[in-house]
Motif scaffolding. Structure first.
Motif, PDB file in Angstrom:
ATOM      1  N   ASN A 175      -2.558 -14.146   1.042  1.00 34.05           N
ATOM      2  CA  ASN A 175      -3.792 -14.492   0.213  1.00 34.05           C
ATOM      3  C   ASN A 175      -4.415 -13.319  -0.539  1.00 34.05           C
ATOM      4  O   ASN A 175      -4.686 -12.257   0.060  1.00 34.05           O
ATOM      5  CB  ASN A 175      -5.030 -14.966   1.094  1.00 34.05           C
ATOM      6  CG  ASN A 175      -6.273 -15.609   0.402  1.00 34.05           C
ATOM      7  OD1 ASN A 175      -6.727 -14.766  -0.379  1.00 34.05           O
ATOM      8  ND2 ASN A 175      -6.607 -16.791   0.831  1.00 34.05           N
ATOM      9  N   PRO A 176      -4.374 -13.407  -1.743  1.00 35.67           N
ATOM     10  CA  PRO A 176      -4.803 -12.233  -2.729  1.00 35.67           C
ATOM     11  C   PRO A 176      -6.051 -11.708  -2.692  1.00 35.67           C
ATOM     12  O   PRO A 176      -6.457 -10.574  -2.664  1.00 35.67           O
ATOM     13  CB  PRO A 176      -4.745 -12.960  -4.139  1.00 35.67           C
ATOM     14  CG  PRO A 176      -4.343 -14.050  -3.957  1.00 35.67           C
ATOM     15  CD  PRO A 176      -4.461 -14.677  -2.564  1.00 35.67           C
ATOM     16  N   GLY A 177      -6.965 -12.649  -2.009  1.00 37.10           N
ATOM     17  CA  GLY A 177      -8.406 -12.092  -1.526  1.00 37.10           C
ATOM     18  C   GLY A 177      -8.722 -11.471  -0.476  1.00 37.10           C
ATOM     19  O   GLY A 177      -9.279 -10.429  -0.395  1.00 37.10           O
ATOM     20  N   VAL A 178      -8.030 -12.328   0.717  1.00 32.58           N
ATOM     21  CA  VAL A 178      -8.513 -11.678   2.010  1.00 32.58           C
ATOM     22  C   VAL A 178      -7.268 -11.540   2.886  1.00 32.58           C
ATOM     23  O   VAL A 178      -7.524 -11.310   3.891  1.00 32.58           O
ATOM     24  CB  VAL A 178      -9.432 -12.803   2.515  1.00 32.58           C
ATOM     25  CG1 VAL A 178     -10.665 -12.961   1.696  1.00 32.58           C
ATOM     26  CG2 VAL A 178      -8.659 -14.151   2.631  1.00 32.58           C
TER      27      VAL A 178
ATOM     28  N   GLN B  19       1.049 -17.524   4.288  1.00 33.59           N
ATOM     29  CA  GLN B  19       0.310 -17.805   3.436  1.00 33.59           C
ATOM     30  C   GLN B  19      -1.275 -17.034   3.478  1.00 33.59           C
ATOM     31  O   GLN B  19      -1.712 -16.666   2.736  1.00 33.59           O
ATOM     32  CB  GLN B  19      -0.061 -19.338   3.282  1.00 33.59           C
ATOM     33  CG  GLN B  19      -0.802 -19.716   1.886  1.00 33.59           C
ATOM     34  CD  GLN B  19      -0.996 -21.136   1.885  1.00 33.59           C
ATOM     35  OE1 GLN B  19      -0.897 -22.029   2.858  1.00 33.59           O
ATOM     36  NE2 GLN B  19      -0.661 -21.623   0.683  1.00 33.59           N
TER      37      GLN B  19
ATOM     38  N   HIS C  71      -4.633   2.765  -0.490  1.00 34.31           N
ATOM     39  CA  HIS C  71      -5.048   3.054  -2.065  1.00 34.31           C
ATOM     40  C   HIS C  71      -4.005   2.602  -3.133  1.00 34.31           C
ATOM     41  O   HIS C  71      -3.981   3.196  -4.129  1.00 34.31           O
ATOM     42  CB  HIS C  71      -5.653   4.606  -2.554  1.00 34.31           C
ATOM     43  CG  HIS C  71      -6.673   5.142  -1.433  1.00 34.31           C
ATOM     44  ND1 HIS C  71      -7.884   4.418  -1.506  1.00 34.31           N
ATOM     45  CD2 HIS C  71      -6.592   5.957  -0.486  1.00 34.31           C
ATOM     46  CE1 HIS C  71      -8.705   5.082  -0.996  1.00 34.31           C
ATOM     47  NE2 HIS C  71      -8.106   5.712  -0.130  1.00 34.31           N
ATOM     48  N   LEU C  72      -3.356   1.530  -2.941  1.00 36.17           N
ATOM     49  CA  LEU C  72      -2.550   0.954  -3.779  1.00 36.17           C
ATOM     50  C   LEU C  72      -3.116  -0.192  -4.438  1.00 36.17           C
ATOM     51  O   LEU C  72      -4.000  -0.959  -3.843  1.00 36.17           O
ATOM     52  CB  LEU C  72      -1.172   0.642  -3.206  1.00 36.17           C
ATOM     53  CG  LEU C  72      -0.426   1.645  -2.824  1.00 36.17           C
ATOM     54  CD1 LEU C  72       0.915   1.228  -2.108  1.00 36.17           C
ATOM     55  CD2 LEU C  72      -0.059   2.513  -4.260  1.00 36.17           C
ATOM     56  N   HIS C  73      -2.904  -0.774  -5.533  1.00 38.15           N
ATOM     57  CA  HIS C  73      -3.570  -1.877  -6.137  1.00 38.15           C
ATOM     58  C   HIS C  73      -3.102  -3.207  -5.660  1.00 38.15           C
ATOM     59  O   HIS C  73      -1.765  -3.359  -5.050  1.00 38.15           O
ATOM     60  CB  HIS C  73      -3.199  -1.974  -7.863  1.00 38.15           C
ATOM     61  CG  HIS C  73      -4.003  -1.128  -8.513  1.00 38.15           C
ATOM     62  ND1 HIS C  73      -5.578  -1.436  -8.765  1.00 38.15           N
ATOM     63  CD2 HIS C  73      -4.163   0.033  -9.246  1.00 38.15           C
ATOM     64  CE1 HIS C  73      -6.093  -0.644  -9.259  1.00 38.15           C
ATOM     65  NE2 HIS C  73      -5.344   0.481  -9.617  1.00 38.15           N
ATOM     66  N   PRO C  74      -3.956  -4.186  -5.499  1.00 33.67           N
ATOM     67  CA  PRO C  74      -3.554  -5.394  -4.944  1.00 33.67           C
ATOM     68  C   PRO C  74      -2.335  -6.095  -5.707  1.00 33.67           C
ATOM     69  O   PRO C  74      -2.300  -5.794  -6.868  1.00 33.67           O
ATOM     70  CB  PRO C  74      -4.804  -6.354  -4.873  1.00 33.67           C
ATOM     71  CG  PRO C  74      -5.597  -5.717  -5.729  1.00 33.67           C
ATOM     72  CD  PRO C  74      -5.343  -4.264  -6.072  1.00 33.67           C
TER      73      PRO C  74
ATOM     74  N   LEU D  73      -2.264  -2.610   1.540  1.00 30.94           N
ATOM     75  CA  LEU D  73      -2.338  -1.664   0.244  1.00 30.94           C
ATOM     76  C   LEU D  73      -3.547  -0.996  -0.085  1.00 30.94           C
ATOM     77  O   LEU D  73      -3.429  -0.148  -0.485  1.00 30.94           O
ATOM     78  CB  LEU D  73      -1.823  -2.852  -0.723  1.00 30.94           C
ATOM     79  CG  LEU D  73      -0.288  -3.307  -0.736  1.00 30.94           C
ATOM     80  CD1 LEU D  73      -0.135  -4.346  -1.962  1.00 30.94           C
ATOM     81  CD2 LEU D  73       0.737  -2.338  -0.813  1.00 30.94           C
ATOM     82  N   GLY D  74      -4.617  -1.846   0.175  1.00 29.35           N
ATOM     83  CA  GLY D  74      -5.861  -1.110   0.016  1.00 29.35           C
ATOM     84  C   GLY D  74      -6.287   0.324   0.922  1.00 29.35           C
ATOM     85  O   GLY D  74      -6.583   1.248   0.098  1.00 29.35           O
TER      86      GLY D  74
ATOM     87  N   THR E 103       0.798 -15.304  -6.454  1.00 28.03           N
ATOM     88  CA  THR E 103       0.436 -15.961  -7.625  1.00 28.03           C
ATOM     89  C   THR E 103       0.993 -15.064  -8.864  1.00 28.03           C
ATOM     90  O   THR E 103       0.909 -15.850 -10.130  1.00 28.03           O
ATOM     91  CB  THR E 103      -1.118 -15.529  -7.909  1.00 28.03           C
ATOM     92  OG1 THR E 103      -1.529 -14.170  -7.360  1.00 28.03           O
ATOM     93  CG2 THR E 103      -2.032 -16.218  -6.673  1.00 28.03           C
ATOM     94  N   ASN E 104       1.781 -14.407  -8.988  1.00 33.45           N
ATOM     95  CA  ASN E 104       2.474 -13.641  -9.795  1.00 33.45           C
ATOM     96  C   ASN E 104       3.717 -14.138  -9.892  1.00 33.45           C
ATOM     97  O   ASN E 104       4.769 -14.162  -8.768  1.00 33.45           O
ATOM     98  CB  ASN E 104       2.359 -12.318  -9.818  1.00 33.45           C
ATOM     99  CG  ASN E 104       2.961 -11.243 -11.015  1.00 33.45           C
ATOM    100  OD1 ASN E 104       3.757 -11.940 -11.706  1.00 33.45           O
ATOM    101  ND2 ASN E 104       2.695 -10.203 -11.180  1.00 33.45           N
TER     102      ASN E 104
END
Lengths: 310, 454
Positions: free
Chosen positions: A144-147, A140, A158-161, A154-155, A166-167
């Protein structure tokens, strides 16, 4: 000593001469402890589930009135049952297949005769030692999408989160990812044991016949590994169908029901958010039971004949 | 059988020592515990290991020390709010209820209907006890002006802001946005991207939590369920699809679509982590997490009132949280009295002040707010004053009292599914919220039928 396929052995036993009273008594004595446990933990709850599924509940979930097949009617009438079954099937495929493929590849790699291989073997078997709850909590944090770590990786490239949990589109595969990791340690352990069990003479004989690399893997290793693979297939299918902990901790069946498998929807009806619809949940439990029985029977019926028992 | 035997035995003992010395609080003779026997009080709460559980244990210890040889309270963690709620139902089935249980606000209607509790008002009246509760807190938990439970850990939602981010974006951290439109305007300035176009700081983010939806309804002064939020008579329908809530969800969806907000799903812990890590500059959370935010963030944490969706300032958020219930079935009168002594202890000004300082939950009584340690504490932590000011500014009407509904926990869950459909699957707000209303209807009908039948 030839090992008998399970189904074949059972059917053949009936044709044998009868056991003496003494033999039957000894067998019964040996079986008594497990039968007792089975009665307490399996047969009684099963019978209780049937009873509950035929009753409606009061405020506290006590069976209050006999309703016959009404719970099953409600269950089969709602589209959510079909959705849950499809989701459960998808989740099972997404965990069992990668678990077996990755497990085999890793087990093969771990056969490499290099120094310190024991360290790698231990490391790769460690997921087995994690409880579902511990691993899920760690995943989990990763998700976490934020941290989370995954989006950070991915960042870096250079890929999008990704909104892993959540999706609705990615939630089920994400939970499956965590489940594959959980199952992998056990698979590697069992498959490694299976590989070690293949006698060296067979490889030697094959080598003398000119077999190399892929041919060896395809003609010797894989066939000799089929009993192990079949065992893992059956066991991990049942485990996947019954998965609960990772779903509960990671998504609670969401987002928007995207990870509400059969087991989870059963939980939602029976226990979650103060719900006490034990009748409907018991009906679901029986449907789940039937599905597991059918799937396991199909696996034995269709796949077992391709298993090579020595 | 065994329990019944014990019960009979204890009743015999109670009547046998009817002439026993009355204790200081002076309960009636037949309510006295058997002479020389310590009254055991079991207490189920919902605080997992951490600051809140520690504070609970300290208070229990203080009480036990003050009642050595008379009353002994044993606290037990029974799982989170939802789990405790399920457990108490199972406990009723098995006749194994604790003496006291902490149940969340949305479980109120069910606990009353269960008839498994002794209304708190009975003890209050018997002792001519003055609760001194903050009226808005008493408001939620009172039905027809009577308390069935004792509010204990109570909080309001706030808008939390990263003050450093506000300053860096040229915004005034002393003026947190008060409306959804203002949040959007500020979020546009607060959202930052790095060179590769990745968002490093989002303006806003909130967990997908049904409680927030209920709060937006109260803030807009609209009902969450019919029949005066279930206060006039039993509610028969939820009102999640009110135009005000459709507007809120449309706004939220657009914030996500425009990249001004981050979605971290349902677990509130995820959004708390994102806020503390500086990934989200504004978030919605309970006053109960303020302490954790201040200690866990590297930046200055600010707080403002819960934002409103409407131009009008009527209404205000609901005082949420949980309350203590004294169970009756299988608990002799003297045990219930002992439980009541413990409840009274928790409401004492010094207990409440300690509770407030350690957990961030409100000092529920007016006297505890005047407690010198609490006053001193609030001077060092002005954010706690914001919370208290919002509490005092509350108007009390049926909308801000909040909906009482037997299946409210499931209704909240249905709302969360709708929120996910809107925010994660792109469903239209009106359709999804109406879907929540219809999906919960059978459960409401079944419940009302079951209660009416008993």
């Amino acid at each position: 000593m030839r090992r008998q396929p399970l189904v074949g052995a059972l059917s053949r036993a009936t044709g044998r001469e009868r056991y003496s009273a003494r033999e039957t008594a000894t067998a019964a004595a040996f079986m008594a402890p497990s039968l007792l446990l089975f009665t307490v933990w399996i047969f009684y709850p099963l019978g209780r589930s049937v009873y509950l599924s035929l009753h409606g509940n009061d405020l506290f979930g006590r069976p209050a009135r006999f309703v016959g097949g009404a719970q099953f009617q409600e269950l089969f009438a709602s589209p959510s049952l079909r959705e849950a079954i499809v989701r459960t099937a998808a989740f099972t495929v997404l965990t069992v297949v990668p678990g077996l493929v990755l497990g085999t590849l890793i087990a093969l790699a771990l056969q490499a005769p290099i120094r310190g291989i024991g360290v790698f073997r231990t490391l790769l078997a460690t997921p087995f030692a994690f409880s579902v709850a511990t691993a899920s909590v760690i995943f989990q944090i990763f998700f976490n999408p934020g941290v989370g770590v995954f989006n950070a990786i991915l960042g870096l490239i250079h890929l999008h989160p990704v909104g892993w949990l959540t999706n609705p589109a990615t939630a089920l595969p994400s939970v499956a990812l965590a489940s594959v990791w959980l199952q992998l340690g056990y698979n590697v352990l069992v498959l490694s044991a299976g590989l070690q069990g293949i006698p060296a003479e067979i490889y030697e004989a094959a080598r003398l016949d000119g077999a190399r690399g892929l041919t060896m893997a395809r003609r010797i290793t894989l066939p000799m590994l089929t009993p192990t693979l079949f065992f893992l297939l059956v066991v991990s299918t049942v485990v996947a169908i019954q998965s609960f902990g990772q779903i509960h901790i990671l998504t609670r069946g969401g987002p928007a029901g995207a990870t509400t498998t059969l087991v989870y929807s059963l939980y939602l009806n029976a226990f979650a958010f103060g719900s006490t619809n034990y009748g409907l949940a018991s009906a679901q439990a029986l449907v789940l039971f039937a599905i597991v029985v059918v799937v396991t029977a199909l696996q034995f019926g269709f796949l077992e004949r391709r298993v090579f028992y020595r | 059988m065994k329990r019944i035997a014990v019960l009979i035995a204890s009743l015999v003992m109670v009547s046998a020592c009817g002439g026993g010395s009355p204790s200081s609080s002076g309960p009636a003779a037949d309510e006295t515990a058997p002479a020389g026997k310590v009254v055991e009080v079991s207490f189920w709460h919902s605080f997992a290991a951490g600051a809140n559980q520690d504070a609970t244990n300290v208070l229990v210890q203080r009480f036990n020390d003050a009642h050595t040889g008379k009353i002994h309270v044993t606290p037990a963690f029974a799982g989170d709010y939802d789990t405790t709620f399920s457990k108490i139902k199972a406990a009723v089935q098995a006749n194994q209820t604790p003496s006291i249980v902490q149940i969340y606000d949305v479980g109120t209607r069910f606990m009353i209907d269960s008839k498994q509790i002794t209304p708190m008002q009975k003890f209050i009246d018997e002792d001519k006890y003055t609760t001194d509760l903050e009226p808005v807190i008493a408001n939620y938990f009172s039905i027809n002006g009577k308390l069935d439970s004792m509010p204990w850990n109570n909080s309001l939602p706030l808008l939390y802001i990263n003050r450093d981010a506000f300053t860096a974006a040229g915004l005034d951290p002393n003026k947190p946005p008060a409306t959804l439109d203002e949040i959007r305007a500020d979020a546009q300035k607060l959202t930052k991207k790095d060179a590769s176009g990745q968002t490093v700081q989002y303006g806003f983010g909130a967990a997908i939590y049904g409680w927030f939806l209920e709060q937006f309804a109260a803030r807009a002064d609209v009902l969450m369920c019919n029949n005066g939020n279930g206060r006039d008579k039993d509610a028969t329908k939820i009102l999640s699809d009110s135009p005000q809530l459709v507007k809120v969800m449309d706004w939220w969806k657009q914030m996500l679509a425009d990249g001004l907000a981050l979605n971290t799903g349902r677990p509130t812990g995820n959004m708390q982590t994102a806020f503390k890590a500086g990934r989200v500059a504004m978030t919605l959370e309970s006053t109960g997490v303020l302490g954790g935010f201040i200690s866990g963030s590297k930046f200055q944490v600010g707080a403002g009132p819960y934002p409103r969706s409407e131009a009008s300032t009527a209404g205000g958020p609901i005082v949420g949280g949980a309350a203590l219930w004294i169970m009756n079935n299988g608990h002799p009168a003297y045990e219930q009295r002992a439980a009541w002594e413990f409840v009274k202890f928790l409401e004492q000004p010094d207990s409440m002040a300690y509770w407030h300082i350690k957990t961030g939950y409100f000092p529920d009584t007016k006297k505890s707010q005047e407690d010198p340690t609490d006053v001193a504490f609030r001077q060092t932590r002005p954010q706690f004053d914001v919370a208290l000011q919002q509490l005092h500014a509350e108007t009390t009407d049926k909308a801000t009292q909040g909906c009482v509904l037997g299946v409210m926990p499931q209704a909240r869950q249905a709302n969360e599914v709708a929120m996910e459909q809107i925010l994660a699957s792109g469903a239209s707000s009106k359709t999804a919220l109406s879907g929540a209303v219809t999906s919960i209807q059978p459960a409401i009908d079944q419940y009302n039928q079951a209660v009416g039948a008993t």
